[in-house]
Design an enzyme around this catalytic site. Structure first.
Site, PDB file in Angstrom:
ATOM      1  N   ARG A   1       0.824  -1.220   0.000  1.00  0.00           N
ATOM      2  CA  ARG A   1       0.000   0.000   0.000  1.00  0.00           C
ATOM      3  C   ARG A   1       0.854   1.264   0.000  1.00  0.00           C
ATOM      4  O   ARG A   1       0.474   2.264   0.610  1.00  0.00           O
ATOM      5  CB  ARG A   1      -0.955   0.043   1.207  1.00  0.00           C
ATOM      6  CG  ARG A   1      -2.087  -0.938   1.150  1.00  0.00           C
ATOM      7  CD  ARG A   1      -3.184  -0.464   0.202  1.00  0.00           C
ATOM      8  NE  ARG A   1      -4.072  -1.579  -0.094  1.00  0.00           N
ATOM      9  CZ  ARG A   1      -5.204  -1.811   0.549  1.00  0.00           C
ATOM     10  NH1 ARG A   1      -5.615  -1.005   1.481  1.00  0.00           N
ATOM     11  NH2 ARG A   1      -5.940  -2.834   0.224  1.00  0.00           N
TER      12      ARG A   1
ATOM     13  N   ARG B   1      -3.620   6.290   0.710  1.00  0.00           N
ATOM     14  CA  ARG B   1      -4.227   7.507   1.270  1.00  0.00           C
ATOM     15  C   ARG B   1      -3.365   8.232   2.297  1.00  0.00           C
ATOM     16  O   ARG B   1      -3.695   9.335   2.699  1.00  0.00           O
ATOM     17  CB  ARG B   1      -5.586   7.144   1.882  1.00  0.00           C
ATOM     18  CG  ARG B   1      -6.652   6.904   0.830  1.00  0.00           C
ATOM     19  CD  ARG B   1      -7.896   6.305   1.443  1.00  0.00           C
ATOM     20  NE  ARG B   1      -7.618   4.953   1.913  1.00  0.00           N
ATOM     21  CZ  ARG B   1      -8.474   4.208   2.616  1.00  0.00           C
ATOM     22  NH1 ARG B   1      -9.646   4.694   2.954  1.00  0.00           N
ATOM     23  NH2 ARG B   1      -8.144   2.984   2.981  1.00  0.00           N
TER      24      ARG B   1
ATOM     25  N   ASP C   1      -6.558  -3.049  -7.776  1.00  0.00           N
ATOM     26  CA  ASP C   1      -7.119  -3.715  -6.605  1.00  0.00           C
ATOM     27  C   ASP C   1      -7.348  -5.189  -6.909  1.00  0.00           C
ATOM     28  O   ASP C   1      -7.520  -5.564  -8.074  1.00  0.00           O
ATOM     29  CB  ASP C   1      -8.443  -3.065  -6.175  1.00  0.00           C
ATOM     30  CG  ASP C   1      -8.790  -3.466  -4.744  1.00  0.00           C
ATOM     31  OD1 ASP C   1      -8.185  -2.900  -3.817  1.00  0.00           O
ATOM     32  OD2 ASP C   1      -9.602  -4.383  -4.558  1.00  0.00           O
TER      33      ASP C   1
ATOM     34  N   TYR D   1     -14.494 -12.636  -0.408  1.00  0.00           N
ATOM     35  CA  TYR D   1     -15.164 -11.366  -0.729  1.00  0.00           C
ATOM     36  C   TYR D   1     -16.437 -11.588  -1.531  1.00  0.00           C
ATOM     37  O   TYR D   1     -17.455 -10.926  -1.318  1.00  0.00           O
ATOM     38  CB  TYR D   1     -14.241 -10.438  -1.533  1.00  0.00           C
ATOM     39  CG  TYR D   1     -13.294  -9.624  -0.677  1.00  0.00           C
ATOM     40  CD1 TYR D   1     -13.772  -8.606   0.144  1.00  0.00           C
ATOM     41  CD2 TYR D   1     -11.936  -9.857  -0.703  1.00  0.00           C
ATOM     42  CE1 TYR D   1     -12.913  -7.847   0.933  1.00  0.00           C
ATOM     43  CE2 TYR D   1     -11.060  -9.107   0.075  1.00  0.00           C
ATOM     44  CZ  TYR D   1     -11.560  -8.105   0.888  1.00  0.00           C
ATOM     45  OH  TYR D   1     -10.708  -7.365   1.659  1.00  0.00           O
TER      46      TYR D   1
ATOM     47  N   ARG E   1      -7.174  11.377  -6.048  1.00  0.00           N
ATOM     48  CA  ARG E   1      -8.342  10.510  -5.985  1.00  0.00           C
ATOM     49  C   ARG E   1      -9.623  11.277  -5.659  1.00  0.00           C
ATOM     50  O   ARG E   1     -10.715  10.740  -5.836  1.00  0.00           O
ATOM     51  CB  ARG E   1      -8.112   9.424  -4.920  1.00  0.00           C
ATOM     52  CG  ARG E   1      -7.072   8.369  -5.271  1.00  0.00           C
ATOM     53  CD  ARG E   1      -7.699   7.131  -5.920  1.00  0.00           C
ATOM     54  NE  ARG E   1      -8.798   6.596  -5.141  1.00  0.00           N
ATOM     55  CZ  ARG E   1     -10.084   6.779  -5.406  1.00  0.00           C
ATOM     56  NH1 ARG E   1     -10.455   7.458  -6.448  1.00  0.00           N
ATOM     57  NH2 ARG E   1     -11.002   6.255  -4.635  1.00  0.00           N
TER      58      ARG E   1
END
Ligand code: 1CP
Length: 364
Positions: free
Chosen positions: A33, A37, A82, A160, A46
């Site tokens: 990552r 963010r 992703d 998921y 973004r």
């Protein structure tokens, strides 16, 4: 005749293998990552944009991949994308709710729902946008560092698809393993087939290493791991490597990250991957013993150690490098960076790896 040859220390033949020189410089380091963010420039790029729209724009993915490299001397880049683009390619709808994470409006509930998945997935067209992002990034990175491609592993993606999003117990997905083992294997093989083509496509597009994320290993135990995760991890490594060879491409190193799968470490070291990535719950020295030099190791600082002071980060890194040793080692965190982390401390982490590894390597 030696008399006519006066060698001068100039115009030497080009060095063809600089591994040795690179290895005594410092231990390589990157962060899971690292495009994320915690970087203000990431949040700005973004802002107001849909997550999966961003994933579908090669220009945007390239820019987000390069952002952390402009700030920190990372030794690798990981393509911005992703893991959930694979279920999308198989026909499932996935949305990214800001602050909540990924959501599937119509998750798989019962085995008959498998009929909703595409039986034949044309990976080269469905995931073409990822391949384009990789190719563009390889050009724009100008050979500075290698570019890593990645995928989620079958079990993590299956969970998921059934949970419909993040989960702490994974009980809906695990219900399938115990109640519908056959349907579970059917789904896992379908996923593995797509993943093999997806990884091969990434290598063809320019990926120079591949990481397979089995992020949800922790909710399985050794028995279910042996049945529902490990065989597919092995199968993917073998098939991808065979196909790379058949296509006349150079082998690329493959990294397996089975988060919280400490019980499976011996098996993982024999699963066909060059590198096993560890989370912070495994002790580096025991990992070295348990993997018996069969693989390189990657990891494993607790990401939360980045909340410490720079001095403390440096001590933690020093101890980690001493415990892993300098050979066959890629420094990283034990999982991804969190959005509230201070970029300065990420820089301190990278610098500590470089400083301490130079000291360790020069001591020898
Ligand atoms: O808007 C945003 O920026 C959302 C945050 C975000 C980001 C930056 C998500 C949502 N995905 C990503 C990018 C991403 N995802 C990368 C980019 C490259 C890099 O590492 O720099 C990678 C490798 C992933 C892989 C990924 N996605 C994993 C495997 C790694 C892991 O964390 O274990 C998983 C599980 C996901 C699912 C996912 N995507 C995003 C979130 C918040 C989650 C986790 C949700 C959950 O289960 O709670």
């Amino acid at each position: 005749d030696t008399a006519v040859f006066h060698p001068s220390p100039k115009d030497f033949p080009e060095l063809k293998n600089d591994t040795f020189l690179r290895a005594i410089e410092h231990i390589p380091v990157w962060c899971m990552r690292q495009a994320g963010r915690y970087l203000p420039e990431f949040r700005e790029s973004r802002a107001g944009k849909d997550f999966f729209e961003t994933c579908r724009s090669p220009e945007a993915c390239c820019e987000l991949t390069l952002q952390p490299l402009r700030r920190f001397p990372f030794d690798a880049a990981i393509i911005f994308s992703d893991i959930l683009v694979v279920p999308q390619a198989m026909g499932m709808e996935v949305q990214m709710s800001p602050g909540k994470g990924p959501t599937f409006p119509e998750p798989l509930k019962e085995p008959e729902d498998l009929q909703r998945l595409k039986t034949k997935v044309d990976v080269s067209s469905e995931l073409d946008y990822v391949f384009k992002a990789i190719t563009l990034t390889r050009h724009r990175i100008e050979g500075k560092v290698p570019l890593i491609g990645f995928t989620g592993a079958p079990w993590t993606l299956m969970s998921y698809m059934i949970e419909g999003g993040g989960s702490t117990t994974h009980s809906k997905a695990k219900r399938w393993l115990y109640r519908y083992p056959e349907a579970s294997h059917k789904l896992l093989s379908q996923l593995a087939d797509v993943i093999v083509e997806y990884l091969l496509g990434q290598v063809k597009a320019g990926a120079q290493a591949l990481q397979v994320f089995e992020s949800h290993t922790g909710c399985l135990g050794p028995v279910e791991f042996e049945k529902f995760s490990l065989p597919y991890l092995r199968d993917i490594a073998r098939r991808v490597k065979d196909k790379i060879k058949e296509s006349g491409l150079d082998n690329v190193p493959m990294i397996v990250f089975a988060k919280d799968g400490h019980y499976g470490l011996e098996d993982l070291s024999e699963s066909g991957y060059e590198v096993v990535s560890l989370d912070w719950t495994t002790d580096p020295r025991s990992a070295r013993i348990r993997t018996g030099g069969k693989v390189s190791l990657q990891g494993n600082m607790d990401p939360c150690a980045l909340y410490a002071t720079k001095e403390r980060i440096s001590e933690i890194v020093k101890r980690m490098l001493e415990s892993f040793g300098t050979k066959g080692y890629i420094a990283n965190l034990g999982h991804g960076l969190y959005p509230d982390m201070d970029p300065e401390n990420v820089g301190a982490f990278v610098e500590a790896v470089h400083t301490h590894s130079r000291q360790l390597l020069n001591r020898k």
